[in-house]
Design a protein around this motif. Structure first.
Motif, short mmCIF file in Angstrom:
data_model
loop_
_atom_site.label_atom_id
_atom_site.label_comp_id
_atom_site.label_asym_id
_atom_site.label_seq_id
_atom_site.Cartn_x
_atom_site.Cartn_y
_atom_site.Cartn_z
N ILE A 22 0.98 -1.21 -0.08
CA ILE A 22 -0.01 -0.06 -0.08
C ILE A 22 0.91 1.44 -0.06
CG2 ILE A 22 -1.61 1.41 1.57
CD1 ILE A 22 -2.79 -1.36 2.29
N LEU A 63 2.28 1.65 -3.48
CA LEU A 63 1.38 2.18 -4.25
C LEU A 63 1.06 3.69 -4.21
CD1 LEU A 63 -1.09 -0.90 -4.42
CD2 LEU A 63 0.37 -0.04 -6.33
N GLY A 105 -5.85 1.58 -11.69
CA GLY A 105 -5.53 0.39 -11.20
C GLY A 105 -4.78 0.47 -10.03
N ILE A 106 -3.84 1.66 -9.75
CA ILE A 106 -3.28 2.13 -8.52
C ILE A 106 -4.35 2.33 -7.47
CG2 ILE A 106 -1.60 3.70 -7.37
CD1 ILE A 106 0.26 3.48 -10.14
N TRP A 157 -7.54 2.14 -7.15
CA TRP A 157 -8.48 1.02 -6.69
C TRP A 157 -7.56 -0.07 -5.78
CZ3 TRP A 157 -13.15 2.35 -6.52
CH2 TRP A 157 -13.68 3.20 -7.35
N SER A 158 -6.51 -0.45 -6.23
CA SER A 158 -5.56 -1.22 -5.60
C SER A 158 -5.52 -0.79 -4.00
CB SER A 158 -4.08 -1.51 -6.13
OG SER A 158 -4.51 -2.28 -7.40
N LEU A 160 -8.61 -1.53 -2.16
CA LEU A 160 -8.85 -3.13 -1.94
C LEU A 160 -8.20 -3.65 -1.23
CD1 LEU A 160 -10.38 -5.45 -3.15
CD2 LEU A 160 -8.61 -5.78 -4.54
N LEU A 161 -6.46 -3.23 -1.16
CA LEU A 161 -5.77 -3.76 -0.19
C LEU A 161 -5.93 -3.30 1.37
CD1 LEU A 161 -2.59 -3.41 -2.59
CD2 LEU A 161 -3.65 -5.67 -1.46
#
Length: 117
Positions: A77, A80, A97-98, A100-101, A104-105
């Motif tokens: 995290i 990112l 992508g970064i 939302w990751s 999510l993480l």
């Protein structure tokens, strides 16, 4: 000693709440950017988490697999957040992508903390 451990656990949870809350605000507003508050929440969760991982003279074994998994996710995290901040400064936006990751993480890390016994 147990009271102090509970206070540190509370601070750890606040760190994740700040990180996820700041992310959720960005997601709902449609801006989808990286904020300084996200980084502060991640740092707070990291410092408090490391303090929680120390053996405080509590009875029973610490779950080092869970601690290690949460630490690896938090490091990802952080990476990112750093990559997203750099991209945001350079291009003015964070790749989806970064962004939302990160959310999510963060949710996965909170789920691991509460579900994994």
């Amino acid at each position: 000693m147990e009271t102090l451990r509970h206070i540190v656990l509370f601070v750890h949870l606040i760190g994740f709440a700040v990180l996820f809350g700041a992310w959720a605000v960005e997601a709902v507003n449609g801006h989808r950017g990286i904020t300084r508050l996200m980084s502060w929440g991640m740092a707070l969760a990291l410092v408090a988490g490391l303090a929680l991982a120390a053996p405080w003279g509590i009875e029973g074994e610490l779950n080092y697999a869970k601690i290690g998994t949460k630490l690896v996710i938090l490091i990802i995290i952080g990476a990112l957040l750093g990559i997203g901040s750099g991209r945001q400064r350079k291009t003015g936006s964070v790749p989806p992508g970064i962004f939302w990751s990160i959310g999510l993480l963060t949710a996965a890390n909170a789920a691991i903390a509460t579900i994994w016994s």
